[in-house]
Design a protein around this motif. Sequence first.
Motif, mmCIF file in Angstrom:
data_model
loop_
_atom_site.group_PDB
_atom_site.id
_atom_site.type_symbol
_atom_site.label_atom_id
_atom_site.label_comp_id
_atom_site.label_asym_id
_atom_site.label_seq_id
_atom_site.Cartn_x
_atom_site.Cartn_y
_atom_site.Cartn_z
ATOM 1 N N VAL A 76 0.834 -1.207 0.000
ATOM 2 C CA VAL A 76 0.000 0.000 0.000
ATOM 3 C C VAL A 76 0.868 1.256 0.000
ATOM 4 N N ARG A 79 0.257 5.096 0.936
ATOM 5 C CA ARG A 79 -0.722 5.976 1.544
ATOM 6 C C ARG A 79 -0.505 7.375 0.980
ATOM 7 N N ASP A 115 -5.642 5.674 -0.622
ATOM 8 C CA ASP A 115 -4.683 4.580 -0.513
ATOM 9 C C ASP A 115 -4.557 3.940 -1.887
ATOM 10 N N ILE A 174 -10.023 -10.642 8.365
ATOM 11 C CA ILE A 174 -10.346 -9.352 7.772
ATOM 12 C C ILE A 174 -11.818 -9.026 8.023
ATOM 13 N N GLN A 175 -12.084 -7.739 8.315
ATOM 14 C CA GLN A 175 -13.446 -7.285 8.594
ATOM 15 C C GLN A 175 -13.936 -6.406 7.452
ATOM 16 N N LYS A 176 -15.199 -6.000 7.507
ATOM 17 C CA LYS A 176 -15.796 -5.319 6.355
ATOM 18 C C LYS A 176 -15.133 -3.982 6.049
ATOM 19 N N GLY A 199 -11.888 -3.458 6.318
ATOM 20 C CA GLY A 199 -10.480 -3.675 6.012
ATOM 21 C C GLY A 199 -9.594 -3.788 7.256
ATOM 22 N N LYS A 203 -4.136 -3.107 10.342
ATOM 23 C CA LYS A 203 -3.165 -4.104 9.879
ATOM 24 C C LYS A 203 -1.756 -3.804 10.390
ATOM 25 N N GLU A 204 -1.372 -2.527 10.333
ATOM 26 C CA GLU A 204 0.002 -2.201 10.740
ATOM 27 C C GLU A 204 0.235 -2.396 12.234
ATOM 28 N N VAL A 264 3.058 -2.989 7.003
ATOM 29 C CA VAL A 264 3.054 -1.519 6.977
ATOM 30 C C VAL A 264 3.062 -1.021 5.531
ATOM 31 N N PRO A 265 2.574 0.193 5.294
ATOM 32 C CA PRO A 265 2.585 0.732 3.927
ATOM 33 C C PRO A 265 4.012 0.814 3.398
ATOM 34 N N ASN A 325 0.693 10.865 3.345
ATOM 35 C CA ASN A 325 -0.187 11.806 4.050
ATOM 36 C C ASN A 325 0.294 11.974 5.490
ATOM 37 N N TYR A 346 -3.227 7.838 8.415
ATOM 38 C CA TYR A 346 -4.335 6.901 8.515
ATOM 39 C C TYR A 346 -4.663 6.310 7.149
ATOM 40 N N SER A 347 -5.433 5.248 7.192
ATOM 41 C CA SER A 347 -5.860 4.589 5.972
ATOM 42 C C SER A 347 -7.134 5.240 5.452
ATOM 43 N N HIS A 348 -7.280 5.263 4.134
ATOM 44 C CA HIS A 348 -8.475 5.862 3.532
ATOM 45 C C HIS A 348 -9.543 4.826 3.256
ATOM 46 N N VAL A 349 -9.225 3.560 3.473
ATOM 47 C CA VAL A 349 -10.181 2.505 3.104
ATOM 48 C C VAL A 349 -11.433 2.612 3.958
#
Lengths: 105, 278
Positions: A20, A22, A27, B17-19, B21, B69-70, B265-266, B271, B275-278
């Motif tokens: 990924v 970011r 993402d 995994i949850q809805k 992400g 995840k991270e 990790v990414p 940014n 944080y994640s945008h998912v």
Amino acid sequence: MSEWTEVGRIEDIPRLSARVVRAEAVDVAVFRTARDEIFALRDRCPHKSGPLSQGIVHGSRVTCPLHNLVLELTDGRAAPPDEGCTETYPVKTEDGKIWVLLPGS
Amino acid sequence: MDDPQSRFVNERVHANIQKDGSFSVVPRVWGGVVKPVELRAIADAAEKYRVPMVKFTGGQRLDLLGVRKEDLPRVWGDLNKAGLISGYAYGKALRTVKTCVGMEWCRFGVQDSTSLGIKLEKLTWGSWMPHKFKMAVSGCPRNCAEATIKDFGVVAVESGWELRVGGNGGVKIRPTDLLCKVKTDQEVIEYCCAFIQLYREEAYYLERTSTWIERVGLAYVKRWTVEDSENRRELARRFLESQRFAQKDPWAECAGDPEKSREFVPIKQLNRAGYSHV
């Protein structure tokens, strides 16, 4: 404004997987196929927003981990009979480094 | 040789995994019995990593829901320090062993179901299966551990234990079939290992014990695990041999290895919020 950004080296992404990036506003999932092709897609399935970076890569497609929607890595389109499309971003590689034209904020 | 990229994300990252992400984390709680120090470690991890929900599972465990995840390798590292290991809640593997309090506490209990459940779980954890595999041990025929809808269920009777197989409480409810009755804990262990090994060797991938038994017939399973005692011992031996190599906590292997935790990790963080945008 979109911008070419170096995101890492090809070997940072194991074959048949994704990592990924970011970016400012989204993402981005950067995929590496079995044949070392690199693709960048928005990390968001058009179906229920699943993280495509966590999916299983096969050929030049990825299967979303949430509900198994299959998307083409080349153009982000869902394979029939499913519908929908996710954004793709241009990619280039130079000296083993991956560059992605990332969307601005 | 295990190819992680061929596995579904849950088995690759040892979490569900949850809805949105995010992931859920379920440590193993042997036989459903938990020590205060373990509860404290779970509570500390939940606060430290701002876990939105901590919930009891149907299998007498605790589920940390909404872990990023991270954060997974660090959550595991913290849980490992309190002696907690992966519960394999994400795997085609041995899941939970549900127990009731049995004769140690219950006025109706006729056998020590809690101890036997813990023994079975210590023996079978880490084993990969064609599909998820659940067990339970009840201390009397009132069956508070609901052993009659598990893949391998044990129900205490005055004279010993009833061994039940092929139960399922999911989409298609199926009560267990009675495999046989035995007298001792040692026999339960041998039959359990043999049954698991026959299932592992012969069922199709993604075939639960319920559909497997309906396909091959209970008589077939009885023939090779009950009537043929030599074959039963051989199956159990093969199971235990493979367990020598399978019982490695994937959390500990990953939390202590920077190379393995890199995937979490990414690759690049641009940014400022992080944080994640998912």
